[in-house]
Design a protein around this motif. Structure first.
Motif, PDB file in Angstrom:
ATOM      1  N   ALA A  24     -39.671  18.276  -6.799  1.00 16.64           N
ATOM      2  CA  ALA A  24     -40.285  16.954  -6.632  1.00 16.64           C
ATOM      3  C   ALA A  24     -41.229  16.925  -5.433  1.00 16.64           C
ATOM      4  CB  ALA A  24     -39.193  15.893  -6.478  1.00 16.64           C
ATOM      5  N   MET A  30     -48.966  15.092  -5.780  1.00 12.32           N
ATOM      6  CA  MET A  30     -48.898  13.763  -5.186  1.00 12.32           C
ATOM      7  C   MET A  30     -49.571  12.753  -6.110  1.00 12.32           C
ATOM      8  SD  MET A  30     -47.608  12.744  -2.318  1.00 12.32           S
ATOM      9  CE  MET A  30     -47.701  14.128  -1.218  1.00 12.32           C
ATOM     10  N   ASP A  31     -48.977  11.616  -6.271  1.00 10.75           N
ATOM     11  CA  ASP A  31     -49.553  10.568  -7.116  1.00 10.75           C
ATOM     12  C   ASP A  31     -50.752   9.932  -6.390  1.00 10.75           C
ATOM     13  OD1 ASP A  31     -49.630   8.645  -9.266  1.00 10.75           O
ATOM     14  OD2 ASP A  31     -48.795   7.216  -7.849  1.00 10.75           O
ATOM     15  N   ALA A  32     -51.866   9.831  -7.116  1.00 11.25           N
ATOM     16  CA  ALA A  32     -53.096   9.344  -6.494  1.00 11.25           C
ATOM     17  C   ALA A  32     -53.001   7.874  -6.108  1.00 11.25           C
ATOM     18  CB  ALA A  32     -54.260   9.555  -7.458  1.00 11.25           C
ATOM     19  N   GLN A  34     -49.908   5.850  -5.748  1.00 10.27           N
ATOM     20  CA  GLN A  34     -48.807   5.461  -4.860  1.00 10.27           C
ATOM     21  C   GLN A  34     -48.595   6.417  -3.694  1.00 10.27           C
ATOM     22  OE1 GLN A  34     -45.137   4.102  -6.681  1.00 10.27           O
ATOM     23  NE2 GLN A  34     -46.120   4.101  -8.667  1.00 10.27           N
ATOM     24  N   GLY A  35     -49.175   7.591  -3.783  1.00 10.41           N
ATOM     25  CA  GLY A  35     -48.982   8.555  -2.707  1.00 10.41           C
ATOM     26  C   GLY A  35     -47.561   9.079  -2.668  1.00 10.41           C
ATOM     27  N   ILE A  36     -47.063   9.285  -1.460  1.00 13.57           N
ATOM     28  CA  ILE A  36     -45.749   9.920  -1.315  1.00 13.57           C
ATOM     29  C   ILE A  36     -44.614   9.004  -1.771  1.00 13.57           C
ATOM     30  CG2 ILE A  36     -45.296   9.260   1.098  1.00 13.57           C
ATOM     31  CD1 ILE A  36     -44.318  12.311   1.344  1.00 13.57           C
ATOM     32  N   SER A  37     -44.847   7.692  -1.764  1.00 12.99           N
ATOM     33  CA  SER A  37     -43.760   6.782  -2.170  1.00 12.99           C
ATOM     34  C   SER A  37     -43.354   7.005  -3.630  1.00 12.99           C
ATOM     35  CB  SER A  37     -44.146   5.325  -1.936  1.00 12.99           C
ATOM     36  OG  SER A  37     -45.186   4.949  -2.797  1.00 12.99           O
ATOM     37  N   GLN A  38     -44.241   7.620  -4.425  1.00 15.80           N
ATOM     38  CA  GLN A  38     -43.899   7.911  -5.826  1.00 15.80           C
ATOM     39  C   GLN A  38     -42.778   8.950  -5.919  1.00 15.80           C
ATOM     40  OE1 GLN A  38     -44.836  10.908  -7.710  1.00 15.80           O
ATOM     41  NE2 GLN A  38     -44.185  10.102  -9.709  1.00 15.80           N
ATOM     42  N   LYS A  39     -42.546   9.689  -4.833  1.00 11.70           N
ATOM     43  CA  LYS A  39     -41.480  10.715  -4.830  1.00 11.70           C
ATOM     44  C   LYS A  39     -40.108  10.072  -5.016  1.00 11.70           C
ATOM     45  CE  LYS A  39     -44.295  14.170  -3.925  1.00 11.70           C
ATOM     46  NZ  LYS A  39     -44.663  15.116  -4.986  1.00 11.70           N
ATOM     47  N   ILE A  40     -40.013   8.776  -4.718  1.00 12.82           N
ATOM     48  CA  ILE A  40     -38.738   8.057  -4.912  1.00 12.82           C
ATOM     49  C   ILE A  40     -38.367   8.056  -6.399  1.00 12.82           C
ATOM     50  CG2 ILE A  40     -37.559   5.828  -4.611  1.00 12.82           C
ATOM     51  CD1 ILE A  40     -39.393   5.317  -2.204  1.00 12.82           C
ATOM     52  N   TYR A  42     -38.244  10.410  -8.425  1.00 14.68           N
ATOM     53  CA  TYR A  42     -37.415  11.552  -8.832  1.00 14.68           C
ATOM     54  C   TYR A  42     -35.939  11.387  -8.477  1.00 14.68           C
ATOM     55  CZ  TYR A  42     -42.014  13.602  -9.393  1.00 14.68           C
ATOM     56  OH  TYR A  42     -43.311  13.820  -9.774  1.00 14.68           O
ATOM     57  N   VAL A  43     -35.620  10.389  -7.675  1.00 13.98           N
ATOM     58  CA  VAL A  43     -34.207  10.126  -7.395  1.00 13.98           C
ATOM     59  C   VAL A  43     -33.777   8.798  -8.033  1.00 13.98           C
ATOM     60  CG1 VAL A  43     -34.556   9.026  -5.106  1.00 13.98           C
ATOM     61  CG2 VAL A  43     -32.413  10.166  -5.598  1.00 13.98           C
ATOM     62  N   ALA A 101     -42.218  -0.240  -0.872  1.00 16.04           N
ATOM     63  CA  ALA A 101     -43.281   0.713  -0.544  1.00 16.04           C
ATOM     64  C   ALA A 101     -44.493   0.530  -1.452  1.00 16.04           C
ATOM     65  CB  ALA A 101     -42.743   2.140  -0.657  1.00 16.04           C
TER      66      ALA A 101
ATOM     67  N   SER B   5     -53.128  13.776  -7.243  1.00 18.08           N
ATOM     68  CA  SER B   5     -54.115  13.859  -6.179  1.00 18.08           C
ATOM     69  C   SER B   5     -53.515  14.607  -5.001  1.00 18.08           C
ATOM     70  CB  SER B   5     -54.528  12.454  -5.752  1.00 18.08           C
ATOM     71  OG  SER B   5     -55.062  12.466  -4.450  1.00 18.08           O
ATOM     72  N   PRO B   9     -51.128   9.163   1.315  1.00 19.95           N
ATOM     73  CA  PRO B   9     -51.017   7.947   2.123  1.00 19.95           C
ATOM     74  C   PRO B   9     -49.688   7.927   2.863  1.00 19.95           C
ATOM     75  CG  PRO B   9     -51.330   7.468  -0.219  1.00 19.95           C
ATOM     76  CD  PRO B   9     -50.996   8.903  -0.091  1.00 19.95           C
TER      77      PRO B   9
END
Lengths: 236, 57
Positions: A24, A30-32, A34-40, A42-43, A101, B5, B9
């Protein structure tokens, strides 16, 4: 009996979870938006899927209990629901963090997915009070089974609500993973499998523990001891 | 459609919080199971002593 194969299962679960989260963070792009908050994602989503699956499993065990009268199925149903409740708490908390987020709000009341999941969770919050308000073990198991079947049947409605909802604030996952880039989809599916493995492992741990406690209780009864073992509210 | 991407952010604190919640839940559950296992062991010892006591009688 339930402790059989727990060690390899635990190891596989640890490896699968570590691998899923590593994928993950280090493999999925990385999601264009939402950025890193999209990593949530996967949990949060695997937890939600496994929690709902566990509620349904609890209902299926309850059907087996009512059909056969075997109290072992009632215990299996109890543990399945109990574990799903824990995962549901995790789903609600991580979902709330993700909402904050992504949307800037901890909770959105006009979003059917969130509210229907909360309703399912609150419904299952009634399971233990209902169960332990009945003293007679036979009646307790029977009433709890009826509740588990009814509530378990409600769970697919939660899923359908997501499908049929007009609002598209909440992202769709199952059936729409075509929209996910292949790397994201792979990490997601592995995370679902890892979460399911975690659920099965913890279920087996709790079943083994309860089974051992019940065996000890019956041994003590056989010895003519009426001093109770460590008290527990769970079914026997 | 989710688009990939390489831009990153902020909000990493939220991600850390979400994964920590998951970790806390799992560790909390394992801790409770460990306490139960310890109680079970205590009960086994108690029963073993009881059986030994009866055998001596």
């Amino acid at each position: 009996m339930y402790g059989k194969g727990l060690r390899p299962l635990s190891l596989i679960t640890c490896v699968a979870l570590t691998g899923a989260f590593a994928l993950a963070f280090f493999y999925a792009p990385m999601d264009a938006d939402q950025g890193i908050s999209q990593k949530i994602f996967y949990v949060h989503v695997p937890m939600a899927i496994v929690a709902l699956g566990g509620f349904v499993a609890g209902g299926l065990y309850s059907i087996a209990h009512l059909r056969t009268g075997d109290r072992g199925y009632d215990l299996k149903s109890y543990v399945a629901i109990h574990l799903s409740q824990i995962l549901a708490v995790g789903t609600l908390i991580t979902g709330s963090i993700w909402a904050r987020a992504s949307w800037g709000h901890w909770w959105v009341w006009d979003e059917p997915t969130l509210v229907s999941f909360l309703i399912v969770f609150l419904l299952y919050c009634c399971y233990q009070p209902l169960r332990f308000s009945i003293e007679d073990p036979e009646r307790q198991a029977r009433y709890a089974s009826v509740f588990a079947i009814t509530a378990g049947a409600f769970v697919p409605l939660n899923f359908l609500a997501v499908r049929l909802a007009q609002s598209y604030t909440h992202p769709r996952v199952l059936g729409t993973t075509d929209g996910l880039p292949a790397k994201m989809a792979l990490a997601f599916y592995i995370a679902v499998v890892a979460m399911a493995l975690l659920y099965v492992t913890l279920w087996k741990y709790e079943m083994a523990s309860k089974h051992a406690r019940n065996r000890l209780r019956s041994i003590r009864r056989g010895l003519g001891e009426d001093i109770g073992l460590t008290r527990s509210a769970s079914p026997q | 459609m989710i688009i990939a991407s390489n831009t990153l952010p902020g909000d990493s604190g939220y991600v850390a919080a979400a994964y920590l919640v998951f970790l806390a839940i799992v560790l909390g559950y394992v801790a409770i199971m460990a306490i139960r296992a310890a109680r079970l062991e205590r009960d086994v010892v108690e029963i073993a002593e009881l059986v030994e006591g009866r055998e001596h009688e």
